[in-house]
Design a protein around this motif. Structure first.
Motif, short mmCIF file in Angstrom:
data_model
loop_
_atom_site.label_atom_id
_atom_site.label_comp_id
_atom_site.label_asym_id
_atom_site.label_seq_id
_atom_site.Cartn_x
_atom_site.Cartn_y
_atom_site.Cartn_z
N PRO A 159 -107.46 34.72 -15.41
CA PRO A 159 -107.90 35.16 -13.91
C PRO A 159 -108.70 36.56 -13.76
O PRO A 159 -108.05 37.67 -14.48
CB PRO A 159 -106.45 35.10 -13.58
N ALA A 160 -109.05 37.37 -12.38
CA ALA A 160 -109.49 37.86 -12.18
C ALA A 160 -107.98 39.16 -11.39
O ALA A 160 -107.93 40.04 -11.47
CB ALA A 160 -110.03 37.71 -11.23
N LEU A 161 -107.56 37.96 -10.75
CA LEU A 161 -106.38 38.35 -9.77
C LEU A 161 -105.01 37.40 -10.44
O LEU A 161 -104.66 36.56 -10.13
CB LEU A 161 -106.48 38.09 -8.42
N VAL A 162 -103.81 37.96 -10.18
CA VAL A 162 -102.55 37.45 -10.53
C VAL A 162 -102.12 37.93 -10.21
O VAL A 162 -101.22 38.85 -8.84
CB VAL A 162 -102.04 37.82 -11.67
N LEU A 173 -94.26 42.51 -3.41
CA LEU A 173 -94.99 41.04 -3.39
C LEU A 173 -96.97 41.43 -3.49
O LEU A 173 -97.29 41.99 -2.19
CB LEU A 173 -95.14 40.25 -2.91
N GLN A 174 -97.34 40.98 -4.46
CA GLN A 174 -98.84 41.19 -3.95
C GLN A 174 -99.92 40.71 -5.26
O GLN A 174 -99.57 40.56 -6.31
CB GLN A 174 -99.38 42.86 -4.32
N TRP A 175 -101.25 40.65 -4.81
CA TRP A 175 -101.97 40.43 -6.05
C TRP A 175 -103.03 41.30 -6.35
O TRP A 175 -102.54 42.43 -5.90
CB TRP A 175 -103.19 39.18 -5.33
N ARG A 176 -102.94 41.74 -8.25
CA ARG A 176 -102.91 42.22 -9.02
C ARG A 176 -104.31 41.98 -10.31
O ARG A 176 -103.96 41.07 -10.18
CB ARG A 176 -102.25 43.34 -9.19
N THR A 191 -106.33 33.94 -9.88
CA THR A 191 -106.86 33.70 -8.92
C THR A 191 -108.73 34.52 -9.14
O THR A 191 -108.26 35.40 -10.05
CB THR A 191 -106.88 33.22 -7.65
N ASP A 192 -109.77 33.41 -9.57
CA ASP A 192 -110.69 34.21 -9.33
C ASP A 192 -111.49 34.01 -8.82
O ASP A 192 -112.52 32.82 -8.13
CB ASP A 192 -111.52 33.60 -11.11
N PRO A 193 -111.75 35.10 -7.54
CA PRO A 193 -112.77 34.63 -6.33
C PRO A 193 -113.97 34.43 -6.19
O PRO A 193 -114.94 33.97 -5.45
CB PRO A 193 -112.64 35.86 -5.32
N ALA A 194 -114.67 34.85 -7.23
CA ALA A 194 -116.06 34.34 -7.79
C ALA A 194 -116.10 33.27 -7.85
O ALA A 194 -117.70 32.60 -7.52
CB ALA A 194 -116.85 35.70 -9.21
N THR A 195 -115.32 31.91 -8.56
CA THR A 195 -115.33 30.68 -8.69
C THR A 195 -114.84 29.93 -8.17
O THR A 195 -114.60 28.84 -7.45
CB THR A 195 -114.99 30.22 -10.39
N GLY A 196 -113.72 30.27 -7.21
CA GLY A 196 -112.67 29.88 -6.43
C GLY A 196 -111.75 28.92 -7.46
O GLY A 196 -111.59 28.23 -6.27
N THR A 197 -111.58 29.16 -8.31
CA THR A 197 -110.35 28.54 -9.50
C THR A 197 -109.03 29.23 -9.30
O THR A 197 -108.94 31.03 -9.23
CB THR A 197 -111.56 28.01 -10.39
N ALA A 207 -113.13 24.48 -7.61
CA ALA A 207 -113.40 25.42 -6.81
C ALA A 207 -113.44 25.50 -5.13
O ALA A 207 -113.74 26.36 -4.57
CB ALA A 207 -114.41 25.58 -6.70
N ASP A 208 -112.84 24.02 -4.76
CA ASP A 208 -112.45 24.18 -3.11
C ASP A 208 -111.26 24.25 -2.77
O ASP A 208 -111.28 24.03 -1.81
CB ASP A 208 -113.35 22.62 -2.29
N THR A 209 -110.53 25.03 -3.73
CA THR A 209 -109.22 25.37 -3.23
C THR A 209 -108.93 26.51 -3.35
O THR A 209 -109.15 27.15 -3.80
CB THR A 209 -108.41 24.08 -4.13
N THR A 210 -107.80 26.84 -1.70
CA THR A 210 -107.72 27.91 -1.64
C THR A 210 -106.28 28.75 -2.70
O THR A 210 -105.23 27.83 -3.16
CB THR A 210 -107.49 27.93 -0.44
N PRO A 211 -106.56 29.84 -2.56
CA PRO A 211 -105.11 30.08 -3.69
C PRO A 211 -104.20 30.28 -2.83
O PRO A 211 -103.07 29.45 -3.45
CB PRO A 211 -105.40 31.64 -3.79
N TYR A 212 -104.09 30.09 -1.82
CA TYR A 212 -102.73 29.80 -0.88
C TYR A 212 -101.87 28.32 -1.74
O TYR A 212 -101.14 27.83 -1.16
CB TYR A 212 -102.85 29.68 0.72
N ALA A 213 -103.32 27.16 -1.93
CA ALA A 213 -103.23 25.57 -1.59
C ALA A 213 -102.59 25.54 -2.79
O ALA A 213 -102.00 24.85 -3.26
CB ALA A 213 -103.93 24.83 -1.44
#
Length: 541
Positions: A78-81, A93-96, A111-117, A172-178
């Motif tokens: 992941p790029a962000l955790v 609380l935060q993404w880092r 999550t990886d914003p570049a791939t959306g996964t 890739a079509d699912t948001t991190p929140y979902a």
């Protein structure tokens, strides 16, 4: 998006005694590892979750187990955790980006914003261990703290059901929140939810437990009923700290009478709240006593502030009797507070790597601290009967399924907006996915006081009401104006309806601790949280 079959760990490491480095356990067949004096077993359930059980029959006991996986779920680093907090959150609380030493209690999502996964792992609610993750470039580690207090647990011949691990991976079509919503649902298969939206008033943030009595409580009950109008769902009115001796400073029990000369008739007060169109709600601190009593801890405390040991039957019997008494007085919501502090002797801001300090003990060392806390929450839930239970300064991951409502963040403030921004906005954004999956989330009160800016509090009020989470307001009589009354009335009625259809979702949360952009009603709303001078680093109460 789907849950995943959780893989077995690549290695297992065990700390039996109270100190030293974990020892690497030897494989002893598929899903089984041993070290002298302890055994770790991992078995899949029919749904792909991984059940972890521990045995430590010897006299040395068991402290910590680490399960290492040299890969990331979903196959991508992941790029962000994002992680959770041990109990309430404190604005942290935060993404880092990946931070290998960062403790991630209970669950983590990458999550990886570049791939959306997105992908992540967590443990099911009411675990038998205090569970924490770390994520690094090479893989993940699950840390199971199975101590009793700050000492190794001594389970004897009993197996510890330490945790059940679940995971999700998304397309890739699912948001991190979902994705986080999906992970929360997988972790909490049996939530206990309130039958109706939870909305009410609480005078704490304008009175702070001082100089108030039954007349003020009844006035607030009439006010919240006025805001609700003829809505069929009736709001609550909280009698918070200040109704007993030593009030206003989070005192302890006994909880059998109110403050003499003021709160002499608690049953009459509950009836008066109901007569004014609200539902009675009572606060108490179950694990602190003002007087020596059976079940007290002898290794800590001070005169007049004696913590109780929840591993003792005598303590649980006292707590159950208190809750049953409140119900007999006519209170329909029981708010229990401070039990995390009274067990561990501290709050947990900035997410320390463990909840307990070393050395201190619970009386019953055959059970882990997590098991003892679940037993306390279960005792309160059973004694409450059909009353709503709200946990505050409790371990939400262990209380889920045993409370209908959970205060998920530290206190907001009727004195300083910055505290409300830092605590309330943060916990609402980053724990909103737990709402209706663990319990009803309570981001704490929206103050309406002369000391705080209503244009800022009004935005927080609007967001909480739209979210469908629990909404409590703290309205100082001196702050009421036609405009505040109109705003409060509209928000209370919206919250009693259950919020906006579809709730709300933070949109810019990957890059801030206090999201401004939110999706609601299939549209985007932007809120402004900053005071003219910005955020002031000191954080007063």
């Amino acid at each position: 998006m789907a849950t995943i079959d959780v893989p077995l760990p690549d290695s297992v490491h065990v700390l039996t005694g109270p100190s030293g480095d974990p020892r690497t356990a030897a494989p002893a067949g598929t899903g089984r590892w041993t070290v002298p004096g302890a055994e770790v077993t991992a078995r899949h359930d029919p749904y792909g979750a991984l059940r972890l059980t521990l045995a430590a029959p010897g006299p040395e006991g068991l402290s910590t187990v680490a399960l290492r996986r040299r890969h990331h779920p979903g196959g991508h680093r992941p790029a962000l955790v994002l992680g959770d907090a041990w109990e309430r959150s404190y604005g942290e609380l935060q993404w880092r980006g990946i931070q290998p030493e960062r403790p991630l209690p209970w669950y983590w999502l990458g999550t990886d914003p570049a791939t959306g996964t997105s992908a992540g792992l967590g443990v099911r609610t009411r675990a038998g261990a205090l569970c924490c993750w770390t994520v690094d470039e090479d893989g993940t580690t699950l840390w199971l703290d199975v101590r009793s207090g700050g000492l190794p647990a001594l389970p004897g011949d009993r197996e510890i059901a330490a945790a059940t691990v679940v995971g999700v991976a998304t397309a890739a079509d699912t948001t991190p929140y979902a994705a986080l919503q999906e992970l929360c649902a997988a972790m909490s298969p049996d939530p206990l939810l309130p039958a109706q939206p939870v909305v009410g008033c609480n005078n704490w943030y304008y009175a702070y437990g001082q100089d108030f009595g039954p007349d003020a409580v009844l006035r607030d009950a009439a006010t919240i009923a006025e805001f609700a109008g003829d809505h069929p769902v009736r709001p609550f009115c909280v009698v918070d700290d200040g109704w007993t001796e030593g009030g206003g400073s989070a005192p302890g029990g006994p909880w059998d009478t109110g403050l003499p000369g003021l709160f002499d008739d608690m049953a009459g007060l509950a009836a008066g709240i109901a007569d004014r169109g609200a539902r009675p709600d009572l606060w108490f601190r179950p694990l602190l006593s003002r007087v020596p009593t059976e079940g007290m801890r002898t290794d800590t405390g001070a005169p007049g502030r004696i913590p109780l040991d929840p591993s003792l039957d005598a303590t649980l019997a006292t707590v159950a009797a208190d809750v049953a008494r409140f119900r007999s007085w006519g209170f329909e919501l029981i708010k229990h507070d401070f039990s995390t502090y009274d067990v561990f002797g501290r709050f947990h801001p900035d997410t320390p790597h463990e909840m307990a300090g070393a050395g201190w003990r619970l009386a019953d060392r055959t059970r882990t601290t997590a098991e003892v806390l679940v037993g306390l929450y279960r005792t309160i839930a059973k004694a409450a009967g059909d009353a709503v239970v709200l946990g505050c300064n409790t371990v939400g991951h262990l209380a889920a399924g045993l409370v209908q409502v959970q205060r998920t963040g530290d206190d907001t403030s009727g004195r300083h907006w910055e505290r409300t921004r830092r605590m309330g906005i943060n916990t609402l954004a980053f724990r909103l996915a737990q709402h209706s999956r663990f319990y009803a989330v309570d981001a704490d009160c929206v103050p309406c006081t002369p000391a705080t800016e209503w244009p800022l509090n009004r935005q927080f009020l609007d967001l909480v009401a739209r979210s469908g989470t629990a909404l409590f307001v703290s309205v100082a009589p001196a702050a009421r104006t036609p405009q505040t009354d109109a705003d409060l009335g509209a928000a209370v009625r919206l919250a009693l309806d259950g919020g906006s259809p579809g709730g709300v979702e933070p949109l810019d949360w990957l890059g801030t601790t206090a999201p401004r952009r939110w999706r609601t009603d299939n549209a985007e709303r932007t809120y402004t949280w900053s005071q003219p001078w910005g955020a002031w680093p000191p954080l007063p109460l």
